[in-house]
Motif scaffolding. Structure first.
Motif, PDB file in Angstrom:
ATOM      1  N   VAL A  32       0.837  -1.200   0.000  1.00 49.12           N
ATOM      2  CA  VAL A  32       0.000   0.000   0.000  1.00 49.12           C
ATOM      3  C   VAL A  32       0.873   1.251   0.000  1.00 49.12           C
ATOM      4  CG1 VAL A  32      -1.685   1.346   1.313  1.00 49.12           C
ATOM      5  CG2 VAL A  32      -1.974  -1.133   1.096  1.00 49.12           C
ATOM      6  N   LEU A  33       1.866   1.266   0.881  1.00 46.67           N
ATOM      7  CA  LEU A  33       2.772   2.416   0.926  1.00 46.67           C
ATOM      8  C   LEU A  33       3.571   2.540  -0.358  1.00 46.67           C
ATOM      9  CD1 LEU A  33       4.182   2.301   4.572  1.00 46.67           C
ATOM     10  CD2 LEU A  33       2.070   3.346   3.720  1.00 46.67           C
ATOM     11  N   ARG A  48      10.189   0.272  -4.296  1.00 45.24           N
ATOM     12  CA  ARG A  48       9.958  -1.167  -4.146  1.00 45.24           C
ATOM     13  C   ARG A  48       9.334  -1.437  -2.788  1.00 45.24           C
ATOM     14  NH1 ARG A  48      15.456  -1.286  -5.799  1.00 45.24           N
ATOM     15  NH2 ARG A  48      16.061  -2.010  -3.713  1.00 45.24           N
ATOM     16  N   SER A  49       8.566  -2.530  -2.684  1.00 45.57           N
ATOM     17  CA  SER A  49       7.989  -2.970  -1.416  1.00 45.57           C
ATOM     18  C   SER A  49       8.743  -4.195  -0.913  1.00 45.57           C
ATOM     19  CB  SER A  49       6.507  -3.313  -1.598  1.00 45.57           C
ATOM     20  OG  SER A  49       5.988  -3.941  -0.436  1.00 45.57           O
ATOM     21  N   ILE A  50       9.014  -4.226   0.378  1.00 50.77           N
ATOM     22  CA  ILE A  50       9.650  -5.409   0.960  1.00 50.77           C
ATOM     23  C   ILE A  50       8.706  -6.595   0.894  1.00 50.77           C
ATOM     24  CG2 ILE A  50      10.543  -6.404   3.100  1.00 50.77           C
ATOM     25  CD1 ILE A  50      11.415  -3.518   3.869  1.00 50.77           C
ATOM     26  N   THR A  51       7.472  -6.415   1.335  1.00 48.84           N
ATOM     27  CA  THR A  51       6.499  -7.506   1.301  1.00 48.84           C
ATOM     28  C   THR A  51       5.794  -7.549  -0.042  1.00 48.84           C
ATOM     29  OG1 THR A  51       4.822  -6.076   2.308  1.00 48.84           O
ATOM     30  CG2 THR A  51       6.136  -7.457   3.784  1.00 48.84           C
ATOM     31  N   LYS A  52       5.288  -8.701  -0.379  1.00 48.63           N
ATOM     32  CA  LYS A  52       4.667  -8.941  -1.682  1.00 48.63           C
ATOM     33  C   LYS A  52       3.154  -8.744  -1.606  1.00 48.63           C
ATOM     34  CE  LYS A  52       8.614 -10.181  -3.453  1.00 48.63           C
ATOM     35  NZ  LYS A  52       9.452  -9.850  -2.264  1.00 48.63           N
ATOM     36  N   PRO A  53       2.478  -8.622  -2.758  1.00 48.43           N
ATOM     37  CA  PRO A  53       1.012  -8.508  -2.762  1.00 48.43           C
ATOM     38  C   PRO A  53       0.364  -9.678  -2.033  1.00 48.43           C
ATOM     39  CG  PRO A  53       1.880  -7.976  -4.927  1.00 48.43           C
ATOM     40  CD  PRO A  53       3.043  -8.486  -4.123  1.00 48.43           C
ATOM     41  N   GLY A  54      -0.646  -9.356  -1.227  1.00 48.05           N
ATOM     42  CA  GLY A  54      -1.385 -10.379  -0.503  1.00 48.05           C
ATOM     43  C   GLY A  54      -0.771 -10.795   0.808  1.00 48.05           C
ATOM     44  N   CYS A 237     -15.481  -9.267   6.030  1.00 45.74           N
ATOM     45  CA  CYS A 237     -14.193  -9.748   6.520  1.00 45.74           C
ATOM     46  C   CYS A 237     -13.098  -9.264   5.580  1.00 45.74           C
ATOM     47  CB  CYS A 237     -14.174 -11.278   6.615  1.00 45.74           C
ATOM     48  SG  CYS A 237     -12.849 -11.912   7.675  1.00 45.74           S
ATOM     49  N   GLU A 238     -11.870  -9.113   6.091  1.00 41.28           N
ATOM     50  CA  GLU A 238     -10.794  -8.615   5.253  1.00 41.28           C
ATOM     51  C   GLU A 238     -10.072  -9.750   4.536  1.00 41.28           C
ATOM     52  OE1 GLU A 238      -9.905  -8.318   9.603  1.00 41.28           O
ATOM     53  OE2 GLU A 238     -11.441  -7.618   8.238  1.00 41.28           O
ATOM     54  N   SER A 239      -9.309  -9.379   3.534  1.00 39.93           N
ATOM     55  CA  SER A 239      -8.799 -10.338   2.557  1.00 39.93           C
ATOM     56  C   SER A 239      -7.683 -11.230   3.081  1.00 39.93           C
ATOM     57  CB  SER A 239      -8.279  -9.590   1.313  1.00 39.93           C
ATOM     58  OG  SER A 239      -7.166  -8.776   1.651  1.00 39.93           O
ATOM     59  N   THR A 240      -6.949 -10.809   4.104  1.00 41.58           N
ATOM     60  CA  THR A 240      -5.773 -11.567   4.524  1.00 41.58           C
ATOM     61  C   THR A 240      -6.047 -12.543   5.663  1.00 41.58           C
ATOM     62  OG1 THR A 240      -5.133  -9.724   5.972  1.00 41.58           O
ATOM     63  CG2 THR A 240      -4.127  -9.801   3.771  1.00 41.58           C
ATOM     64  N   VAL A 241      -7.316 -12.696   6.064  1.00 42.78           N
ATOM     65  CA  VAL A 241      -7.672 -13.649   7.120  1.00 42.78           C
ATOM     66  C   VAL A 241      -8.846 -14.505   6.648  1.00 42.78           C
ATOM     67  CG1 VAL A 241      -6.889 -12.086   8.939  1.00 42.78           C
ATOM     68  CG2 VAL A 241      -9.286 -12.057   8.260  1.00 42.78           C
ATOM     69  N   SER A 242      -9.112 -15.570   7.388  1.00 39.03           N
ATOM     70  CA  SER A 242     -10.234 -16.452   7.050  1.00 39.03           C
ATOM     71  C   SER A 242     -11.553 -15.744   7.325  1.00 39.03           C
ATOM     72  CB  SER A 242     -10.158 -17.737   7.869  1.00 39.03           C
ATOM     73  OG  SER A 242     -11.354 -18.492   7.725  1.00 39.03           O
ATOM     74  N   SER A 267      -3.384  -6.392  -4.213  1.00 41.47           N
ATOM     75  CA  SER A 267      -3.338  -7.637  -4.968  1.00 41.47           C
ATOM     76  C   SER A 267      -2.268  -7.522  -6.056  1.00 41.47           C
ATOM     77  CB  SER A 267      -4.700  -7.910  -5.613  1.00 41.47           C
ATOM     78  OG  SER A 267      -4.985  -6.919  -6.597  1.00 41.47           O
ATOM     79  N   THR A 268      -2.070  -8.602  -6.769  1.00 38.43           N
ATOM     80  CA  THR A 268      -1.220  -8.535  -7.955  1.00 38.43           C
ATOM     81  C   THR A 268      -1.909  -7.666  -9.014  1.00 38.43           C
ATOM     82  OG1 THR A 268      -2.238 -10.562  -8.779  1.00 38.43           O
ATOM     83  CG2 THR A 268      -0.189 -10.792  -7.521  1.00 38.43           C
ATOM     84  N   ALA A 269      -1.183  -7.373 -10.081  1.00 36.34           N
ATOM     85  CA  ALA A 269      -1.688  -6.454 -11.103  1.00 36.34           C
ATOM     86  C   ALA A 269      -2.992  -6.920 -11.724  1.00 36.34           C
ATOM     87  CB  ALA A 269      -0.627  -6.254 -12.187  1.00 36.34           C
ATOM     88  N   ASP A 270      -3.200  -8.235 -11.807  1.00 37.22           N
ATOM     89  CA  ASP A 270      -4.426  -8.755 -12.412  1.00 37.22           C
ATOM     90  C   ASP A 270      -5.507  -9.048 -11.382  1.00 37.22           C
ATOM     91  OD1 ASP A 270      -3.110 -10.858 -11.225  1.00 37.22           O
ATOM     92  OD2 ASP A 270      -3.352 -12.258 -12.899  1.00 37.22           O
ATOM     93  N   GLY A 271      -5.302  -8.632 -10.128  1.00 40.64           N
ATOM     94  CA  GLY A 271      -6.284  -8.867  -9.075  1.00 40.64           C
ATOM     95  C   GLY A 271      -7.234  -7.696  -8.905  1.00 40.64           C
ATOM     96  N   PRO A 272      -8.068  -7.741  -7.858  1.00 39.60           N
ATOM     97  CA  PRO A 272      -9.118  -6.734  -7.694  1.00 39.60           C
ATOM     98  C   PRO A 272      -8.628  -5.389  -7.189  1.00 39.60           C
ATOM     99  CG  PRO A 272      -9.208  -8.323  -5.911  1.00 39.60           C
ATOM    100  CD  PRO A 272      -8.199  -8.847  -6.882  1.00 39.60           C
ATOM    101  N   VAL A 273      -7.475  -5.348  -6.487  1.00 40.44           N
ATOM    102  CA  VAL A 273      -7.009  -4.080  -5.918  1.00 40.44           C
ATOM    103  C   VAL A 273      -5.503  -3.904  -6.179  1.00 40.44           C
ATOM    104  CG1 VAL A 273      -8.821  -3.858  -4.179  1.00 40.44           C
ATOM    105  CG2 VAL A 273      -6.776  -5.187  -3.639  1.00 40.44           C
ATOM    106  N   PRO A 274      -5.114  -3.687  -7.417  1.00 36.04           N
ATOM    107  CA  PRO A 274      -3.686  -3.537  -7.721  1.00 36.04           C
ATOM    108  C   PRO A 274      -3.094  -2.206  -7.280  1.00 36.04           C
ATOM    109  CG  PRO A 274      -5.000  -3.240  -9.700  1.00 36.04           C
ATOM    110  CD  PRO A 274      -5.944  -3.696  -8.637  1.00 36.04           C
ATOM    111  N   THR A 275      -3.939  -1.229  -6.936  1.00 37.79           N
ATOM    112  CA  THR A 275      -3.451   0.071  -6.483  1.00 37.79           C
ATOM    113  C   THR A 275      -4.174   0.478  -5.203  1.00 37.79           C
ATOM    114  OG1 THR A 275      -5.083   1.489  -7.592  1.00 37.79           O
ATOM    115  CG2 THR A 275      -3.182   0.737  -8.914  1.00 37.79           C
TER     116      THR A 275
END
Length: 296
Positions: A32-33, A48-54, A237-242, A267-275
């Motif tokens: 996000v940052l 660059r981001s240290i952590t990856k999408p998702g 519910c949010e995307s990163t938890v069950s 998300s990745t570029a082809d996902g729902p929230v790439p930005t």
């Protein structure tokens, strides 16, 4: 002729590589940052981001490759407010690279319950006015550490802030049109306190931010009781938890499960929230649609 063309190609390639190496480099702790920073940077800097999408940000376990990938950075941008619990040790490995906390200047909302009660809720970028502060802090950080491009950064920041306002304001108006009794935001994690405040929503969640236990029978029962007591029409519910605990609440109360909200990660570029703008839009539209449909 062939030799001349080859030499020209090699020289152009070398010049391009040199320009890329000379470009100011910023590294952020999460996607996000990184996207916010890219909008401020434009073509003047590489981000660059240290952590990856998702990725789940709170308990992220950085790898040696993450450290190596950040060693050539000119600037590190991070959220602060106890979000990146892993980051201070990570930063010590970067040997004095300057860093900036992007939540500086924001009045934090305290976590209401759990082992982190009283500490700051770190998801400040989900507040509309807070997001503008993040952008200003990014522009100031870039301008301070790369003054040759300061005007570019400040101009890009103003353009980007206008885009944030244009994305959020119509959706906030749509929620304001709902009856006050229906304006509840019930989620899995308490990650939406700033959004709820700015949108005039009452907040309910299964577990607080950074909770050691998630989706316990006690948490589910407590939320079921509140959903029934306040006739809350929709849970999310949010995307990163069950989403299973939220779906259980919906089944047992007759509320609707309104879908997935995004907060910590793109998300990745082809996902729902790439930005970041997509994250704001999709999350807010999901809330608006979930509460509006429940009213009908």
């Amino acid at each position: 002729m062939i030799r001349t063309i080859l030499l020209t190609t090699l020289l152009c390639s070398a010049a391009h590589t040199a320009l890329a190496e000379d470009k100011f480099k910023a590294v952020t702790t999460f996607t996000v940052l990184a996207d916010m920073a890219r909008n401020v940077a434009g073509d003047a800097a590489e981000v660059r981001s240290i952590t990856k999408p998702g990725a789940e940000i709170h308990g992220y376990d950085p790898t040696p490759q993450d450290i190596v990938g950040a060693l050539d950075a000119d600037l590190i941008l991070w959220n602060g407010l106890n979000l990146e619990l892993w980051f201070e040790q990570f930063l010590r490995n970067l040997r004095g690279i300057p860093s900036v906390v992007l939540s500086d200047g924001i009045a934090p909302i305290p976590i209401a319950t759990g082992s982190y009660e009283g500490l700051s809720n770190p998801h400040a970028w989900m507040g509309r006015d807070n997001a503008l502060t993040y952008v200003d802090n990014i522009a100031t950080a870039f301008a301070t550490h790369d003054p040759e491009n300061a005007n570019t950064y400040r101009a890009n920041a103003e353009t980007y802030k206008a885009e944030i306002r244009a994305t959020i304001d119509p959706l906030r108006d749509a929620l304001a049109a709902l009856p006050e009794s229906r304006r509840w935001l019930a989620t899995c994690e308490g990650a939406f306190s700033y959004l709820a405040r700015d949108f005039g929503l009452q907040e309910l969640y299964l577990w607080p931010m950074n909770a050691d236990q998630t989706g316990t029978p006690q948490q589910v029962r407590a939320v079921i009781d509140q959903v029934r007591a306040h006739d809350i029409p929709t849970v999310f519910c949010e995307s990163t938890v069950s989403s299973a605990p939220a779906e259980q609440v919906a089944r047992e109360t007759g509320a609707k499960f309104g879908g997935v909200l995004y907060v910590d990660s793109l998300s990745t570029a082809d996902g729902p929230v790439p930005t970041y703008l997509d994250l704001l839009r999709v999350t807010t539209e999901t809330i608006v649609n979930g509460l509006t449909e429940a009213q009908q």
